[in-house]
Write an enzyme that holds these catalytic residues in place. Structure first.
Site, PDB file in Angstrom:
ATOM      1  N   ARG A 242       0.714  -1.314  -0.125  1.00 35.56           N
ATOM      2  CA  ARG A 242      -0.219  -0.117  -0.127  1.00 35.56           C
ATOM      3  C   ARG A 242       0.926   1.036   0.045  1.00 35.56           C
ATOM      4  O   ARG A 242       1.906   1.264   0.699  1.00 35.56           O
ATOM      5  CB  ARG A 242      -0.754   0.218   1.344  1.00 35.56           C
ATOM      6  CG  ARG A 242      -1.785   1.050   1.300  1.00 35.56           C
ATOM      7  CD  ARG A 242      -2.697   1.073   2.533  1.00 35.56           C
ATOM      8  NE  ARG A 242      -3.609   2.214   2.708  1.00 35.56           N
ATOM      9  CZ  ARG A 242      -3.835   2.813   3.757  1.00 35.56           C
ATOM     10  NH1 ARG A 242      -2.906   2.574   4.631  1.00 35.56           N
ATOM     11  NH2 ARG A 242      -4.443   3.767   3.792  1.00 35.56           N
TER      12      ARG A 242
ATOM     13  N   GLN B 283      -3.733   6.463  12.129  1.00 39.86           N
ATOM     14  CA  GLN B 283      -2.803   5.769  12.349  1.00 39.86           C
ATOM     15  C   GLN B 283      -2.251   5.126  10.905  1.00 39.86           C
ATOM     16  O   GLN B 283      -3.223   4.898  10.130  1.00 39.86           O
ATOM     17  CB  GLN B 283      -2.776   4.552  13.447  1.00 39.86           C
ATOM     18  CG  GLN B 283      -1.583   3.635  13.686  1.00 39.86           C
ATOM     19  CD  GLN B 283      -1.620   2.649  12.775  1.00 39.86           C
ATOM     20  OE1 GLN B 283      -2.785   1.990  12.201  1.00 39.86           O
ATOM     21  NE2 GLN B 283      -0.380   2.043  12.544  1.00 39.86           N
TER      22      GLN B 283
ATOM     23  N   SER C  36      -1.985   2.380   9.263  1.00 42.35           N
ATOM     24  CA  SER C  36      -2.707   1.496   8.639  1.00 42.35           C
ATOM     25  C   SER C  36      -4.194   1.681   8.139  1.00 42.35           C
ATOM     26  O   SER C  36      -4.777   0.961   7.765  1.00 42.35           O
ATOM     27  CB  SER C  36      -2.766   0.087   9.608  1.00 42.35           C
ATOM     28  OG  SER C  36      -3.477   0.263  10.571  1.00 42.35           O
ATOM     29  N   LYS C  37      -4.718   2.879   8.908  1.00 44.11           N
ATOM     30  CA  LYS C  37      -6.152   3.279   8.486  1.00 44.11           C
ATOM     31  C   LYS C  37      -6.394   3.620   7.277  1.00 44.11           C
ATOM     32  O   LYS C  37      -5.533   4.046   6.409  1.00 44.11           O
ATOM     33  CB  LYS C  37      -6.214   4.063   9.886  1.00 44.11           C
ATOM     34  CG  LYS C  37      -6.210   3.659  11.135  1.00 44.11           C
ATOM     35  CD  LYS C  37      -6.998   2.153  11.340  1.00 44.11           C
ATOM     36  CE  LYS C  37      -6.529   1.502  12.714  1.00 44.11           C
ATOM     37  NZ  LYS C  37      -5.733   1.785  13.635  1.00 44.11           N
ATOM     38  N   HIS C  38      -7.852   3.773   6.909  1.00 42.60           N
ATOM     39  CA  HIS C  38      -8.256   3.999   5.390  1.00 42.60           C
ATOM     40  C   HIS C  38      -7.760   5.602   5.087  1.00 42.60           C
ATOM     41  O   HIS C  38      -7.398   5.848   4.113  1.00 42.60           O
ATOM     42  CB  HIS C  38      -9.618   4.209   5.625  1.00 42.60           C
ATOM     43  CG  HIS C  38     -10.551   2.673   5.851  1.00 42.60           C
ATOM     44  ND1 HIS C  38     -10.600   2.391   7.116  1.00 42.60           N
ATOM     45  CD2 HIS C  38     -10.962   1.769   5.073  1.00 42.60           C
ATOM     46  CE1 HIS C  38     -11.301   1.217   6.885  1.00 42.60           C
ATOM     47  NE2 HIS C  38     -11.468   0.696   5.934  1.00 42.60           N
TER      48      HIS C  38
END
Ligand code: PLP
Length: 407
Positions: free
Chosen positions: A20, A192, A194-196
């Site tokens: 990502r 944070q 890893s969030k969307h």
């Protein structure tokens, strides 16, 4: 039947999955503006107020308060609510420690409601856990799958307690046409990595209630109203202020989050379709009336040994974990399981202020413990291609077909 890679066969997937890459030129542009402004302090800046204004608008609510993390966002919510020491907060047994720590720091007692097949709190158990000391229900939309908010909101209204939504894993998650976070009294979000949407670390708390919003802003800024005249601190708060650096990146991310969520929903639902026929597997659940946003993809292995299943899937080249957090949060957080909190005390779990003293032990939420054991999680993100999902599905189908069934 194809030989499993774990037994020496050819793996389904050899190439690693694409990473990502959430940040781009827009983040650099807004970050540069923040630095050129010579001010990185949120309250004196432009980016943090812009983020708050646009985030509130995105959720159709009048107020958003930015802070330093999802944990801070939840603490801001509880601080604004101002419960009595020893009050009880009913919450979910599968979550991050960031849901629980603010409850303890606010001198309250976490009470856990067991989950149902959606992996979220079963409203019937939430209702069963309510006592005269209950102050709030803190609902966690796990992995981006909404809770049964109609039921939870009805319970909260009927029993006179607040409903706080922990949307840290559930940005722009739709429940019956409304975004999660805007349905309860307060919604809390994490930014944070890893969030969307992300700025590395950050948080946002939203509400429709102007009185709560005022207390939220004060709690985030040491209780300081920042009004002209003599300086004073009107309530006990902390410094959870977001900086302009975080604000700049978060504004750029806010512009993308709807596309991120749409793509994740598409990919996750497609994976479910492709594995629905796999023996001994239950695809990630979607709550009726909800749209899952797949912060993570959690399936259940009911017809095989879940530990062996996860190991075999990894050998096929499909990264996955078994169990998400290894145990329910009441067993894997020492502050609860061993009641090790402040100094040598177990405050506020020591029956202070007439509070209940609960035993956070195995068996507290039996269904949660059983489901967590069966759970296998896969990483889904917006930069995966359709072929990546096809490989994940092929790996799951292959392992499910080859492993011996387990009753
Ligand atoms: C459900 C949930 N609640 C709270 C938090 C805490 O957020 P943060 O890590 O931003 O403090 C997280 C973060 O992982 C989370 O997933």
């Amino acid at each position: 039947m194809a030989t499993l890679a774990i037994d020496g066969g050819t793996p389904v997937r050899v190439l690693p999955f694409p990473p990502r890459r959430p940040f781009g030129e827009r983040e650099i542009e807004l970050l540069s503006e923040a630095i050129r402004s010579q001010n990185l302090f949120g309250p004196g800046g432009t980016k943090v107020p812009e983020l708050e204004r646009r985030f509130a608008a995105l959720y159709g609510v009048p107020h958003a308060v930015a802070s330093t993390s999802g944990t801070a966002a939840i603490h801001v919510a509880l601080g604004a609510l101002n419960p009595e020491p020893g009050d009880e907060i009913i919450t979910a047994p599968i979550t991050d420690a960031g849901t629980i720590a603010p409850i303890l720091f606010q001198n309250c007692v976490p009470v856990f409601a067991d989950i149902d097949d959606t992996y979220n709190m079963d409203p019937r158990d939430v209702e069963a856990q309510i006592t005269p000391r209950t102050r709030a229900i803190l609902a966690v939309h796990l992995f981006g799958n909404p809770c049964d908010l109609d039921a939870l909101a009805a319970i909260a209204r009927r029993r006179g307690v607040a409903l706080i939504e922990d949307c840290c894993q559930a940005h722009l998650t739709d429940y019956k046409g409304r975004p999660c976070g805007s349905i309860g009294d307060i919604g809390c979000f994490s930014l944070q990595q890893s969030k969307h949407m992300t700025c590395g670390d950050g948080g946002l708390t939203i509400t429709r209630d102007p009185a709560l919003a005022e207390r939220m802003a004060l709690f985030r800024d040491k209780g300081w109203p920042r009004k002209p005249g003599a300086r004073g601190y009107v309530l006990l708060g902390l410094n959870y202020r977001m900086t302009e650096l975080q604000g700049a990146v978060a504004v750029a991310q806010l512009e993308k989050v709807a596309d991120v969520v749409r793509r994740r929903n598409e990919l996750g639902d497609r994976l479910s379709e492709r594995i629905r026929s796999a023996p001994g597997i239950i695809p990630a659940p979607v709550t009726p009336g909800g749209r899952h946003t797949y912060w993570s993809y959690g399936l259940r292995v009911t017809g095989h040994d879940p530990v062996r299943f996860a190991a075999a899937l990894r050998a096929e080249g499909i990264p996955c974990g078994q169990g998400y957090i290894g145990k329910p949060i009441y067993l894997c957080m020492d502050a609860l399981a061993s009641k090790r909190t402040f100094g040598t005390s177990s405050h506020p779990l020591d029956g202070c202020h007439g509070a209940r003293s609960l035993d956070y032990a195995e068996g507290m939420c039996p269904r949660t413990e059983a489901i967590l054991h069966q759970m296998v999680t896969l990483g889904i993100h917006e930069h995966l291609a359709d072929g990546d999902i096809a490989d994940m599905a092929a790996g799951i189908q292959k392992v499910a077909a080859a492993l011996p069934p387990q009753p």
